[in-house]
Design a protein around this motif. Structure first.
Motif, PDB file in Angstrom:
ATOM      1  N   ARG A 278       0.816  -1.216   0.000  1.00 15.22           N
ATOM      2  CA  ARG A 278       0.000   0.000   0.000  1.00 15.22           C
ATOM      3  C   ARG A 278       0.850   1.266   0.000  1.00 15.22           C
ATOM      4  NH1 ARG A 278      -0.342  -2.329   4.977  1.00 15.22           N
ATOM      5  NH2 ARG A 278       0.226  -1.052   6.811  1.00 15.22           N
ATOM      6  N   GLU A 279       2.035   1.224   0.656  1.00 17.19           N
ATOM      7  CA  GLU A 279       2.856   2.442   0.705  1.00 17.19           C
ATOM      8  C   GLU A 279       3.410   2.809  -0.668  1.00 17.19           C
ATOM      9  OE1 GLU A 279       5.779   2.003   3.696  1.00 17.19           O
ATOM     10  OE2 GLU A 279       4.337   1.973   5.368  1.00 17.19           O
ATOM     11  N   PRO A 280       4.022   1.852  -1.443  1.00 19.77           N
ATOM     12  CA  PRO A 280       4.465   2.229  -2.799  1.00 19.77           C
ATOM     13  C   PRO A 280       3.304   2.662  -3.692  1.00 19.77           C
ATOM     14  CG  PRO A 280       5.518   0.210  -2.100  1.00 19.77           C
ATOM     15  CD  PRO A 280       4.481   0.504  -1.084  1.00 19.77           C
ATOM     16  N   ILE A 281       2.168   1.984  -3.549  1.00 21.08           N
ATOM     17  CA  ILE A 281       1.018   2.335  -4.385  1.00 21.08           C
ATOM     18  C   ILE A 281       0.542   3.739  -4.053  1.00 21.08           C
ATOM     19  CG2 ILE A 281      -1.379   1.763  -4.905  1.00 21.08           C
ATOM     20  CD1 ILE A 281      -0.657  -1.179  -4.480  1.00 21.08           C
ATOM     21  N   VAL A 282       0.489   4.022  -2.744  1.00 23.92           N
ATOM     22  CA  VAL A 282       0.064   5.370  -2.338  1.00 23.92           C
ATOM     23  C   VAL A 282       1.050   6.418  -2.842  1.00 23.92           C
ATOM     24  CG1 VAL A 282      -0.293   6.873  -0.338  1.00 23.92           C
ATOM     25  CG2 VAL A 282      -1.232   4.567  -0.351  1.00 23.92           C
ATOM     26  N   GLY A 283       2.383   6.090  -2.761  1.00 20.69           N
ATOM     27  CA  GLY A 283       3.393   7.039  -3.261  1.00 20.69           C
ATOM     28  C   GLY A 283       3.252   7.266  -4.753  1.00 20.69           C
ATOM     29  N   ALA A 284       3.014   6.174  -5.503  1.00 16.60           N
ATOM     30  CA  ALA A 284       2.851   6.313  -6.957  1.00 16.60           C
ATOM     31  C   ALA A 284       1.636   7.152  -7.292  1.00 16.60           C
ATOM     32  CB  ALA A 284       2.741   4.934  -7.599  1.00 16.60           C
ATOM     33  N   LEU A 285       0.547   6.908  -6.577  1.00 20.06           N
ATOM     34  CA  LEU A 285      -0.654   7.711  -6.815  1.00 20.06           C
ATOM     35  C   LEU A 285      -0.425   9.169  -6.439  1.00 20.06           C
ATOM     36  CD1 LEU A 285      -3.441   5.270  -5.530  1.00 20.06           C
ATOM     37  CD2 LEU A 285      -2.877   5.828  -7.906  1.00 20.06           C
ATOM     38  N   HIS A 286       0.429   9.379  -5.425  1.00 21.03           N
ATOM     39  CA  HIS A 286       0.729  10.765  -5.015  1.00 21.03           C
ATOM     40  C   HIS A 286       1.553  11.493  -6.067  1.00 21.03           C
ATOM     41  CE1 HIS A 286       2.933  13.936  -2.830  1.00 21.03           C
ATOM     42  NE2 HIS A 286       1.750  14.062  -2.144  1.00 21.03           N
ATOM     43  N   ASP A 287       2.510  10.754  -6.723  1.00 20.08           N
ATOM     44  CA  ASP A 287       3.359  11.364  -7.757  1.00 20.08           C
ATOM     45  C   ASP A 287       2.699  11.380  -9.121  1.00 20.08           C
ATOM     46  OD1 ASP A 287       5.275  11.685  -5.822  1.00 20.08           O
ATOM     47  OD2 ASP A 287       6.293   9.767  -6.303  1.00 20.08           O
ATOM     48  N   MET A 288       1.593  10.651  -9.295  1.00 19.78           N
ATOM     49  CA  MET A 288       0.929  10.532 -10.594  1.00 19.78           C
ATOM     50  C   MET A 288       0.516  11.881 -11.168  1.00 19.78           C
ATOM     51  SD  MET A 288       0.141   8.403 -12.958  1.00 19.78           S
ATOM     52  CE  MET A 288       0.220   6.833 -12.146  1.00 19.78           C
ATOM     53  N   PRO A 289      -0.042  12.821 -10.429  1.00 20.44           N
ATOM     54  CA  PRO A 289      -0.436  14.111 -11.038  1.00 20.44           C
ATOM     55  C   PRO A 289       0.739  14.851 -11.654  1.00 20.44           C
ATOM     56  CG  PRO A 289      -1.524  13.815  -8.928  1.00 20.44           C
ATOM     57  CD  PRO A 289      -0.508  12.715  -9.031  1.00 20.44           C
ATOM     58  N   GLY A 290       1.921  14.875 -10.972  1.00 19.07           N
ATOM     59  CA  GLY A 290       3.082  15.582 -11.540  1.00 19.07           C
ATOM     60  C   GLY A 290       3.558  14.931 -12.809  1.00 19.07           C
ATOM     61  N   LEU A 291       3.589  13.569 -12.811  1.00 13.21           N
ATOM     62  CA  LEU A 291       4.007  12.855 -14.008  1.00 13.21           C
ATOM     63  C   LEU A 291       3.080  13.126 -15.170  1.00 13.21           C
ATOM     64  CD1 LEU A 291       5.845  10.800 -15.435  1.00 13.21           C
ATOM     65  CD2 LEU A 291       4.382   8.985 -14.492  1.00 13.21           C
TER      66      LEU A 291
END
Length: 333
Positions: A278-291
């Protein structure tokens, strides 16, 4: 020889006296009160009354019944009463028991107005007459008592009732005391019976107040039952089809249970894997808007982006396909 005629004379005198006495008795029985006046009385039931039955006033014989005839559904009793007896126009006639062997007599009683006399050949209407007491109905009245008694007690009570009406044995008070004693076993239930009747009263009032609705309900239930009876074959077929459908659904469920269990197991594993990462997934979702913002900027007018495809691999259902495209580009080397 002289003794024989004298004896014959005495015998003749004796026979004559006997004949005169017999004629006097017969005449007295037929016409006991000299001149008699004929009247009629209409009864609903004249059982036991027959020609020759007494006619009494206050228990004293004043006449006799001459004839009993049927008139439709009533009985017309014709009787003669001594002319010195005044029968009121509103007199009441009642058939009473002379004894328990079945003999009856007609009892006459004055009404409320004695000023007018019943004319000769007058008729006492059925409204002013009463039939004899029905002993069968009397004993039937004791039926609830008899049902709770032993056969010996019933016989004893019956004997005492008969004895009272015959003028023998115990008095009425003793008879009533006997009845009270015999009914003590169920006399204590009066309170319970009274409460039941009191509780039933509101129900009866409500039922009476909704009599028409109750009739409609009964009629509707009758129609419903008739309709169900008329369509019983269809209803039976529908029930059979429902049973078959239930069986089919049960069979399908039984067949799909292993597959569903496997899918649920895989879903459980996927959920566990997602929970563990859940932590990597949450981090990826958090960085998704910038990407996505950067990718969108490269696609705007005036922007540029170079994509180099070095290798391509596809896996589906445990099968993999790999295509070695590069390295043809210096970037992939």
């Amino acid at each position: 020889m002289t003794g024989l005629p004298f004896t014959a004379v005495k015998l003749g005198v004796f026979a004559t006296v006997c004949a005169l006495c017999t004629a006097l008795v017969v005449n007295t029985l037929n016409q006991p009160f000299g001149r008699a006046v004929t009247y009629h009385a209409v009864f609903t039931d004249a059982l036991g009354v027959k020609p020759g039955s007494d006619v009494r006033i206050a228990g004293v014989r004043v006449g006799k019944v001459d004839r009993v005839a049927l008139d439709g559904r009533t009985a017309v009793v014709t009787f003669a009463v001594a002319d010195d007896q005044e029968i009121p126009a509103d007199a009441k006639a009642t058939v009473r028991y002379a004894d328990l062997l079945g003999a009856r007599y007609v009892s006459l009683a004055p009404g409320g107005d004695a000023s007018k006399r019943l004319p000769e050949n007058g008729t006492i209407p059925v409204a002013h007459t009463a039939p004899a007491l029905d002993l069968t109905a009397l004993f039937n009245g004791f039926k609830p008592v008899f049902e709770l008694l032993q056969p010996g007690e019933v016989n004893q009570l019956t004997k005492e009732i008969v004895a009272v009406f015959q003028g023998e044995g115990p008095t009425i008070d003793a008879l009533l005391s006997k009845v009270v004693t015999l009914t003590q076993t169920f006399a204590g239930q009066d309170k319970v019976i009274g409460e039941v009747l009191a509780n039933l009263q509101p129900v009866l009032d409500t039922t009476i107040g909704h009599a028409q609705d109750f009739k409609k309900l009964v009629s509707g239930l009758g129609s419903l039952v008739s309709g169900l009876a008329a369509n019983r074959d269809t209803i039976t077929s529908a029930l059979d089809s429902g049973a078959k459908l239930a069986g089919t659904l049960a069979d399908v469920t039984t067949r799909l249970t292993p597959s569903i269990s496997k899918d649920l197991t895989s879903l459980n594993q996927l959920s566990a894997s997602l929970l563990a990462n859940r932590e990597p997934i949450v981090g990826a979702l958090h960085d998704m808007p910038g990407l996505l913002g950067k990718v969108t900027g490269t696609m705007d007018y005036g922007g540029w982006m170079n994509v180099y495809l070095c290798d391509l691999g596809v896996q589906a259902g445990g099968l993999g396909v790999s295509s070695a495209i590069g390295p043809h580009s210096a970037v992939c080397r």
